[in-house]
Every structure is written in structure tokens, then in C-alpha cells.
Write a protein that holds these residues in place. Structure first.
Motif, PDB file in Angstrom:
ATOM      1  N   ALA A 165      -6.332  -6.444  12.265  1.00 28.99           N
ATOM      2  CA  ALA A 165      -7.322  -7.335  11.636  1.00 28.99           C
ATOM      3  C   ALA A 165      -8.052  -6.683  10.458  1.00 28.99           C
ATOM      4  N   PRO A 166      -8.483  -5.411  10.543  1.00 34.53           N
ATOM      5  CA  PRO A 166      -9.157  -4.813   9.377  1.00 34.53           C
ATOM      6  C   PRO A 166      -8.258  -4.727   8.144  1.00 34.53           C
ATOM      7  N   VAL A 167      -6.969  -4.522   8.360  1.00 32.04           N
ATOM      8  CA  VAL A 167      -6.017  -4.460   7.239  1.00 32.04           C
ATOM      9  C   VAL A 167      -5.861  -5.842   6.613  1.00 32.04           C
ATOM     10  N   LEU A 168      -5.747  -6.864   7.444  1.00 27.70           N
ATOM     11  CA  LEU A 168      -5.654  -8.236   6.918  1.00 27.70           C
ATOM     12  C   LEU A 168      -6.910  -8.594   6.143  1.00 27.70           C
ATOM     13  N   ALA A 169      -8.075  -8.165   6.638  1.00 28.99           N
ATOM     14  CA  ALA A 169      -9.334  -8.426   5.931  1.00 28.99           C
ATOM     15  C   ALA A 169      -9.356  -7.726   4.574  1.00 28.99           C
ATOM     16  N   LEU A 170      -8.859  -6.500   4.514  1.00 30.39           N
ATOM     17  CA  LEU A 170      -8.777  -5.771   3.244  1.00 30.39           C
ATOM     18  C   LEU A 170      -7.874  -6.507   2.268  1.00 30.39           C
ATOM     19  N   LYS A 171      -6.703  -6.916   2.718  1.00 29.78           N
ATOM     20  CA  LYS A 171      -5.773  -7.618   1.833  1.00 29.78           C
ATOM     21  C   LYS A 171      -6.362  -8.936   1.338  1.00 29.78           C
ATOM     22  N   GLN A 172      -7.060  -9.649   2.207  1.00 32.61           N
ATOM     23  CA  GLN A 172      -7.694 -10.905   1.802  1.00 32.61           C
ATOM     24  C   GLN A 172      -8.795 -10.655   0.777  1.00 32.61           C
ATOM     25  N   ALA A 173      -9.570  -9.600   0.978  1.00 32.64           N
ATOM     26  CA  ALA A 173     -10.646  -9.274   0.031  1.00 32.64           C
ATOM     27  C   ALA A 173     -10.063  -8.934  -1.340  1.00 32.64           C
ATOM     28  N   ILE A 174      -8.966  -8.203  -1.357  1.00 32.27           N
ATOM     29  CA  ILE A 174      -8.311  -7.872  -2.629  1.00 32.27           C
ATOM     30  C   ILE A 174      -7.786  -9.141  -3.283  1.00 32.27           C
ATOM     31  N   ALA A 175      -7.145  -9.998  -2.506  1.00 31.44           N
ATOM     32  CA  ALA A 175      -6.579 -11.235  -3.052  1.00 31.44           C
ATOM     33  C   ALA A 175      -7.659 -12.129  -3.649  1.00 31.44           C
ATOM     34  N   ARG A 176      -8.840 -12.173  -3.049  1.00 29.42           N
ATOM     35  CA  ARG A 176      -9.927 -13.029  -3.546  1.00 29.42           C
ATOM     36  C   ARG A 176     -10.619 -12.456  -4.777  1.00 29.42           C
ATOM     37  N   ALA A 177     -10.487 -11.157  -4.990  1.00 35.63           N
ATOM     38  CA  ALA A 177     -11.176 -10.497  -6.100  1.00 35.63           C
ATOM     39  C   ALA A 177     -10.439 -10.717  -7.418  1.00 35.63           C
ATOM     40  N   ASP A 178     -11.216 -10.755  -8.497  1.00 36.29           N
ATOM     41  CA  ASP A 178     -10.632 -10.806  -9.841  1.00 36.29           C
ATOM     42  C   ASP A 178     -10.230  -9.417 -10.320  1.00 36.29           C
ATOM     43  N   GLY A 179     -10.860  -8.403  -9.758  1.00 32.92           N
ATOM     44  CA  GLY A 179     -10.576  -7.022 -10.128  1.00 32.92           C
ATOM     45  C   GLY A 179     -11.082  -6.083  -9.057  1.00 32.92           C
ATOM     46  N   VAL A 180     -10.578  -4.849  -9.094  1.00 26.72           N
ATOM     47  CA  VAL A 180     -10.920  -3.857  -8.080  1.00 26.72           C
ATOM     48  C   VAL A 180     -11.449  -2.597  -8.758  1.00 26.72           C
ATOM     49  N   ILE A 181     -12.524  -2.051  -8.196  1.00 29.58           N
ATOM     50  CA  ILE A 181     -13.042  -0.747  -8.622  1.00 29.58           C
ATOM     51  C   ILE A 181     -12.811   0.207  -7.467  1.00 29.58           C
ATOM     52  N   VAL A 182     -12.046   1.262  -7.727  1.00 26.93           N
ATOM     53  CA  VAL A 182     -11.706   2.233  -6.690  1.00 26.93           C
ATOM     54  C   VAL A 182     -12.336   3.561  -7.074  1.00 26.93           C
ATOM     55  N   SER A 183     -13.181   4.084  -6.189  1.00 24.38           N
ATOM     56  CA  SER A 183     -13.876   5.338  -6.460  1.00 24.38           C
ATOM     57  C   SER A 183     -13.564   6.335  -5.350  1.00 24.38           C
ATOM     58  N   SER A 184     -13.077   7.504  -5.741  1.00 29.68           N
ATOM     59  CA  SER A 184     -12.652   8.493  -4.745  1.00 29.68           C
ATOM     60  C   SER A 184     -13.320   9.837  -4.961  1.00 29.68           C
ATOM     61  N   PRO A 185     -13.607  10.525  -3.861  1.00 32.83           N
ATOM     62  CA  PRO A 185     -13.953  11.935  -3.979  1.00 32.83           C
ATOM     63  C   PRO A 185     -12.681  12.733  -4.238  1.00 32.83           C
ATOM     64  N   GLU A 186     -12.837  14.006  -4.461  1.00 33.71           N
ATOM     65  CA  GLU A 186     -11.679  14.885  -4.623  1.00 33.71           C
ATOM     66  C   GLU A 186     -11.632  15.846  -3.443  1.00 33.71           C
ATOM     67  N   TYR A 187     -10.525  15.772  -2.712  1.00 31.33           N
ATOM     68  CA  TYR A 187     -10.305  16.694  -1.600  1.00 31.33           C
ATOM     69  C   TYR A 187      -9.028  17.469  -1.893  1.00 31.33           C
ATOM     70  N   ASN A 188      -9.129  18.771  -2.019  1.00 32.12           N
ATOM     71  CA  ASN A 188      -7.958  19.624  -2.286  1.00 32.12           C
ATOM     72  C   ASN A 188      -7.151  19.132  -3.487  1.00 32.12           C
ATOM     73  N   TYR A 189      -7.850  18.789  -4.549  1.00 32.61           N
ATOM     74  CA  TYR A 189      -7.260  18.351  -5.824  1.00 32.61           C
ATOM     75  C   TYR A 189      -6.664  16.958  -5.777  1.00 32.61           C
ATOM     76  N   GLY A 190      -6.921  16.196  -4.729  1.00 37.88           N
ATOM     77  CA  GLY A 190      -6.356  14.856  -4.631  1.00 37.88           C
ATOM     78  C   GLY A 190      -7.384  13.852  -4.152  1.00 37.88           C
ATOM     79  N   MET A 191      -6.974  12.592  -4.123  1.00 37.17           N
ATOM     80  CA  MET A 191      -7.855  11.548  -3.601  1.00 37.17           C
ATOM     81  C   MET A 191      -7.989  11.716  -2.096  1.00 37.17           C
ATOM     82  N   SER A 192      -8.958  11.049  -1.534  1.00 40.41           N
ATOM     83  CA  SER A 192      -9.177  11.159  -0.094  1.00 40.41           C
ATOM     84  C   SER A 192      -8.032  10.499   0.674  1.00 40.41           C
TER      85      SER A 192
END
Length: 192
Positions: free
Chosen positions: A63-90
Motif C-alpha cells: 500500500a505505501p508503494v501504491l500511494a507513492l506511485k499515485q502521488a507521483i502520477a497526480r503531481a505536475d512535477g517532482v522535487i527530489v532532495s537527497s543527502p550524500e552517504y558515501n558519495y551517493g544518494m541515500s
């Protein structure tokens, strides 16, 4: 008779940090407050997204994955913000993007304008994670906004009540969001 007013763009914010005092979440909250009236920014928590399991993909997705996909589908755009862990995204963010990228070639991220940001207490602001984040978003077929990297070096002391309060850094990130909003406006215009 006046033409109907277009609804403000709906943006979805994804923070790659689950920390209570997350600089990435604080950055998204600061943008949320500054965008009021121009765009709606909803921050989707990734706390309940389970580790990716292909056996549970598709109709069997949790269910949480389906909710994420639905939220993305409803959005006009996405802002993704990540920390850096060992030179990569989380790992949390990579896992969520892996779930959201399914089904391959038809994911809700396909064609979705996406803005990549990194924020870190290090003076580099997570610049090394930026490349990995942009590559992953490109692999999902998202429309990654072509612009200079948004990297924010910040400290926990710059977070008050869960919001990043360094105005210069918020303004820097907000300029990138303006580019995201411009891309959304172009897509809306092209759609007629």
C-alpha cells in the motif's frame, strides 16, 4: 466572459532522509512555505516504503508503494532532495525511486518534470550524490531539469522548527524550482 484560471502546479517533494532533523526535509519545507500561492508542494514521507522486492511488484505492491506511485502520477512535477552517504544518494531514496520506476517504460515518473537537489552538512552540499541522483531519475524516464546543480551545504543549526531558515540557500533552491515551474508551464501549453 473570462477564461478559466489554471490551477497552480502541484509538486511532490521526496526527501531522501528519514531523520527527524533532516536538512533535506527542512529544505523542502522552506520551499513549501515560499511557494504558497504559486504552486502546491506536498512532501511525501518515505518512512513506510519497504525494500524493493520484484515479487511484490505490480498489482501486489504494498500500500505505501501504491500511494507513492499515485502521488507521483497526480503531481505536475517532482522535487527530489537527497543527502550524500558515501558519495551517493541515500538508500531510502534509491529504493523509493526503484519502486516508482515500475512498471518499466510505463512508470508514473515517465515524462514527469523532476528537479534533483542535494543537501548535506558537508561544505560540498552533497555534490557527489547529485550525479547518481540525476542518472537514476534519467533512468526512470523522468524529464530531469537541465540546469546547474542544486547543492545546499547546511547545518542542523540552520533548521528551526523543521524548516531551513538560511534565506540565501532557500533563494538558491527556489531559483531552481522556478526552472521546474517553467518546464511545467511549457508542457501545459503544449498540451493545449
Amino acid at each position: 466572459m473570462t477564461a478559466p484560471t489554471a490551477l497552480p502546479p502541484r509538486l511532490l517533494g521526496l526527501s531522501g532522509s528519514l531523520r527527524r532533523i533532516s536538512i533535506n526535509t527542512a529544505l523542502l519545507r522552506a520551499l513549501q512555505a515560499r511557494l504558497a500561492g504559486r504552486a502546491e508542494l506536498v512532501i511525501f514521507p518515505l518512512d513506510e516504503i519497504p525494500p524493493y522486492n520484484g515479487d511484490l511488484d505490480g498489482e501486489n505492491a504494498p500500500a505505501p508503494v501504491l500511494a507513492l506511485k499515485q502521488a507521483i502520477a497526480r503531481a505536475d512535477g517532482v522535487i527530489v532532495s537527497s543527502p550524500e552517504y558515501n558519495y551517493g544518494m541515500s538508500g531510502v531514496l534509491k529504493n523509493a525511486l526503484d519502486w516508482a520506476s515500475r512498471p518499466a517504460m510505463r512508470s508514473p515518473l515517465k515524462g514527469k518534470p523532476a528537479l534533483a537537489m542535494t543537501a548535506s552538512p558537508a561544505f560540498t552540499g552533497g555534490v557527489r550524490a547529485q550525479h547518481q541522483l540525476r542518472e537514476t531519475l534519467s533512468a526512470t524516464l523522468a524529464r530531469v531539469i537541465a540546469r546547474p546543480q542544486v547543492v545546499v551545504s547546511a547545518t542542523v543549526e540552520q533548521v528551526q522548527d523543521g524548516v531551513l531558515v538560511d534565506e540565501a540557500k532557500v533563494d538558491f533552491a527556489l531559483a531552481a524550482v522556478d526552472d521546474l515551474l517553467a518546464e511545467i508551464a511549457l508542457l501545459r501549453k503544449a498540451a493545449g
